[in-house]
Design a protein around this motif. Structure first.
Motif, PDB file in Angstrom:
ATOM      1  N   ALA A  14       0.828  -1.209   0.000  1.00  0.00           N
ATOM      2  CA  ALA A  14       0.000   0.000   0.000  1.00  0.00           C
ATOM      3  C   ALA A  14       0.857   1.251   0.000  1.00  0.00           C
ATOM      4  O   ALA A  14       0.557   2.233  -0.688  1.00  0.00           O
ATOM      5  CB  ALA A  14      -0.927  -0.010   1.210  1.00  0.00           C
ATOM      6  N   ARG A  15       1.950   1.230   0.768  1.00  0.00           N
ATOM      7  CA  ARG A  15       2.820   2.400   0.820  1.00  0.00           C
ATOM      8  C   ARG A  15       3.577   2.573  -0.493  1.00  0.00           C
ATOM      9  O   ARG A  15       3.762   3.695  -0.974  1.00  0.00           O
ATOM     10  CB  ARG A  15       3.805   2.259   1.987  1.00  0.00           C
ATOM     11  N   ILE A  16       3.990   1.469  -1.083  1.00  0.00           N
ATOM     12  CA  ILE A  16       4.674   1.547  -2.375  1.00  0.00           C
ATOM     13  C   ILE A  16       3.730   2.112  -3.435  1.00  0.00           C
ATOM     14  O   ILE A  16       4.109   2.955  -4.250  1.00  0.00           O
ATOM     15  CB  ILE A  16       5.184   0.155  -2.800  1.00  0.00           C
ATOM     16  N   GLY A  17       2.463   1.641  -3.409  1.00  0.00           N
ATOM     17  CA  GLY A  17       1.491   2.145  -4.366  1.00  0.00           C
ATOM     18  C   GLY A  17       1.246   3.636  -4.210  1.00  0.00           C
ATOM     19  O   GLY A  17       1.101   4.364  -5.195  1.00  0.00           O
ATOM     20  N   LEU A  18       1.205   4.099  -2.960  1.00  0.00           N
ATOM     21  CA  LEU A  18       0.999   5.524  -2.711  1.00  0.00           C
ATOM     22  C   LEU A  18       2.178   6.344  -3.210  1.00  0.00           C
ATOM     23  O   LEU A  18       1.998   7.343  -3.922  1.00  0.00           O
ATOM     24  CB  LEU A  18       0.787   5.759  -1.215  1.00  0.00           C
ATOM     25  N   TRP A  19       3.393   5.927  -2.833  1.00  0.00           N
ATOM     26  CA  TRP A  19       4.576   6.697  -3.194  1.00  0.00           C
ATOM     27  C   TRP A  19       4.860   6.671  -4.692  1.00  0.00           C
ATOM     28  O   TRP A  19       5.063   7.705  -5.313  1.00  0.00           O
ATOM     29  CB  TRP A  19       5.799   6.171  -2.447  1.00  0.00           C
ATOM     30  N   GLY A  51       4.184   9.447  -7.440  1.00  0.00           N
ATOM     31  CA  GLY A  51       5.108   9.361  -8.568  1.00  0.00           C
ATOM     32  C   GLY A  51       4.460   9.791  -9.872  1.00  0.00           C
ATOM     33  O   GLY A  51       5.067  10.498 -10.680  1.00  0.00           O
ATOM     34  N   THR A  52       3.206   9.356 -10.090  1.00  0.00           N
ATOM     35  CA  THR A  52       2.501   9.766 -11.307  1.00  0.00           C
ATOM     36  C   THR A  52       2.293  11.271 -11.332  1.00  0.00           C
ATOM     37  O   THR A  52       2.449  11.923 -12.376  1.00  0.00           O
ATOM     38  CB  THR A  52       1.151   9.042 -11.410  1.00  0.00           C
ATOM     39  N   GLY A  53       1.946  11.844 -10.179  1.00  0.00           N
ATOM     40  CA  GLY A  53       1.796  13.300 -10.104  1.00  0.00           C
ATOM     41  C   GLY A  53       3.095  14.015 -10.436  1.00  0.00           C
ATOM     42  O   GLY A  53       3.096  15.017 -11.164  1.00  0.00           O
ATOM     43  N   THR A 103      12.104   8.800  -5.570  1.00  0.00           N
ATOM     44  CA  THR A 103      10.970   8.488  -6.449  1.00  0.00           C
ATOM     45  C   THR A 103      10.435   9.739  -7.132  1.00  0.00           C
ATOM     46  O   THR A 103      10.241   9.770  -8.355  1.00  0.00           O
ATOM     47  CB  THR A 103       9.843   7.826  -5.636  1.00  0.00           C
ATOM     48  N   LEU A 104      10.209  10.789  -6.364  1.00  0.00           N
ATOM     49  CA  LEU A 104       9.661  12.011  -6.947  1.00  0.00           C
ATOM     50  C   LEU A 104      10.630  12.643  -7.940  1.00  0.00           C
ATOM     51  O   LEU A 104      10.220  13.131  -9.005  1.00  0.00           O
ATOM     52  CB  LEU A 104       9.305  13.005  -5.835  1.00  0.00           C
ATOM     53  N   ALA A 105      11.926  12.621  -7.609  1.00  0.00           N
ATOM     54  CA  ALA A 105      12.912  13.211  -8.517  1.00  0.00           C
ATOM     55  C   ALA A 105      13.011  12.411  -9.815  1.00  0.00           C
ATOM     56  O   ALA A 105      13.067  12.988 -10.906  1.00  0.00           O
ATOM     57  CB  ALA A 105      14.274  13.284  -7.820  1.00  0.00           C
ATOM     58  N   GLU A 106      13.023  11.082  -9.697  1.00  0.00           N
ATOM     59  CA  GLU A 106      13.152  10.260 -10.895  1.00  0.00           C
ATOM     60  C   GLU A 106      11.933  10.418 -11.800  1.00  0.00           C
ATOM     61  O   GLU A 106      12.060  10.544 -13.022  1.00  0.00           O
ATOM     62  CB  GLU A 106      13.333   8.799 -10.509  1.00  0.00           C
TER      63      GLU A 106
END
Length: 418
Positions: free
Chosen positions: A255-260, A265-267, A320-323
């Motif tokens: 669940a946490r991986i899906g959120l992050w 990540g999609t955002g 994750t966000l940077a990539e």
């Protein structure tokens, strides 16, 4: 000249409906099939449903060759493909309600076929009508629209399926396709822009089309261009395919991986695509590719550091966000660069060929990365060495900027924006 907002919105909507089937197939379909008791081996073979996207270059010449001048050269393909996509979604709703799994899978294949063929025509429409200064914003509409479609088909509608059911999910997809079909029905397809070559104003016959494609592929530096497009995502894709399994093995709950990764990540990826479009409209396209490709290496280094040391929540979120941000920006500017090197006289065929090469170029990344890292059935290197290899390949790609800077597109066939 600024890209008119109506044309930008239309491109975004067209790419949005094309992203719906892939979003469902990549995210929702495995969940649905597993809930029906389908084996993991069968689920692993579902990549075959994606073949129309990988092979669409084979029938792209038909889209360039035939079209109705009365309806619109590209519109005469887009409308029937959208109608077919809506009809196959509606039929899938019936198949899902009856648990007719083979029929459902066949219909999903048809969805991809209709969406991939529409993509050829929409790419041709973009090549025909976008000015050199509009490529950045136009390709932003392409990438962001497609990602929003993926997010809707594989995220929002899956979340809503708890209330509307799987049949309701397909009905919602059909209604979205019909809504865009209605918009396109009343949209007017303008003739190619004045800067386009004269041949872009009519459909070439097959002999002429293939002759022009041959000429484009034999231009000086064409080999470097093909290598440039085929390799720009290879290292990143090798890293991407292992990142989620790495997080699972590091002890993070799904669940946490899906959120992050899936939501945040999609955002970040969409934000990166928007930033890439603005960047591509304010600097030479090849320079924008070089800048975003260089920045893309930074979060890949971050993944390697995570696998080599202590894994923390903040570290995973930041990397994750940077990539996703820099990867999204790179995708947008690369697509704009590809469009700038297209022969407009055969825009749909030439751009589809380049786009297919981009898909096939990163295809070996997943199997290769898995084999290198897998301790039981592969070489057993583990995560960190493969992440490091992804860094090396992504950094090596930057070397290709040197020969690319020496090449200029032929002014009679391509937009000289680099």
């Amino acid at each position: 000249m600024r890209l008119p907002s109506s044309r930008l919105a239309l491109l975004c909507l067209l790419y949005f409906v094309q992203g719906l089937p892939f979003g469902f197939q990549a995210t929702a379909l495995p969940v649905y099939l597993r809930s029906q008791g389908v084996s993991l081996t069968t689920i692993g073979l579902l990549g075959a449903l994606w073949l129309p996207w990988a092979l669409k270059a084979l029938w792209a010449p038909l889209v360039d060759r035939y079209g109705s001048a009365r309806i619109g050269r590209r519109k005469s393909w887009i409308l029937p493909m959208q109608a077919g996509l809506a009809a196959s979604c509606a039929a899938a709703a019936v198949a899902a309600s009856r648990d007719a799994l083979p029929v459902l899978l066949a219909l999903i294949f048809l969805m991809n076929l209709f969406a991939a063929t529409q993509d050829i025509a929409v790419d041709g429409f973009a090549v025909d009508t976008l000015r050199p200064s509009e490529l950045g914003l136009g390709n932003t509409a392409q990438v962001v629209g497609y990602k929003l479609g993926m997010l809707t088909g594989g995220g929002l509608l899956v979340w809503a399926s708890a209330r509307i059911g799987w049949s309701g999910l397909f009905v919602a997809m059909a209604l979205l396709c019909l809504a865009v079909f209605t918009v396109m029905l009343f949209a007017r397809e303008a003739p190619p822009e004045p800067h386009a070559t004269p041949g872009a104003r009519r459909e070439p016959d097959f002999r002429e089309l293939f002759q022009r494609l041959k000429q484009a592929l034999l231009l000086p530096g064409a080999g470097w261009l093909l290598l440039f497009i085929a390799t720009y995502k290879l290292g990143e894709s090798m890293s991407d395919v292992l990142f989620k399994p790495f997080l699972v093995d590091a002890g993070f709950p799904p669940a946490r991986i899906g959120l992050w990764v899936g939501t945040w990540g999609t955002g970040a990826s969409i934000a990166g695509s928007l930033a890439g479009g603005l960047l591509a409209s304010r600097m030479p396209l090849l320079g924008a590719v070089g800048l975003t490709a260089s920045l893309r290496v930074v979060p890949l280094v971050g993944r390697w550091l995570l696998a080599s040391g202590v894994v923390t929540d903040a570290g995973v979120i930041g990397v994750t966000l940077a990539e996703e941000f820099f990867g999204g920006a790179l995708t947008t500017v690369m697509f704009a660069f590809m469009m700038s090197r297209v022969d407009r006289r055969i825009g749909a065929t030439h751009y589809t060929l380049l786009a297919s090469l981009e898909v096939w170029g990163k295809a070996p990344a997943g199997p290769l990365a898995g084999w290198l890292a897998d301790a039981r059935h592969g070489l057993g290197l583990g995560y960190a060495p493969v992440f490091l290899l992804g860094i090396v390949l992504s950094a090596a790609f930057l070397v290709l900027l040197v020969p690319m800077r020496r090449q200029q597109p032929a002014p009679s066939t391509a937009l000289n924006t680099a």
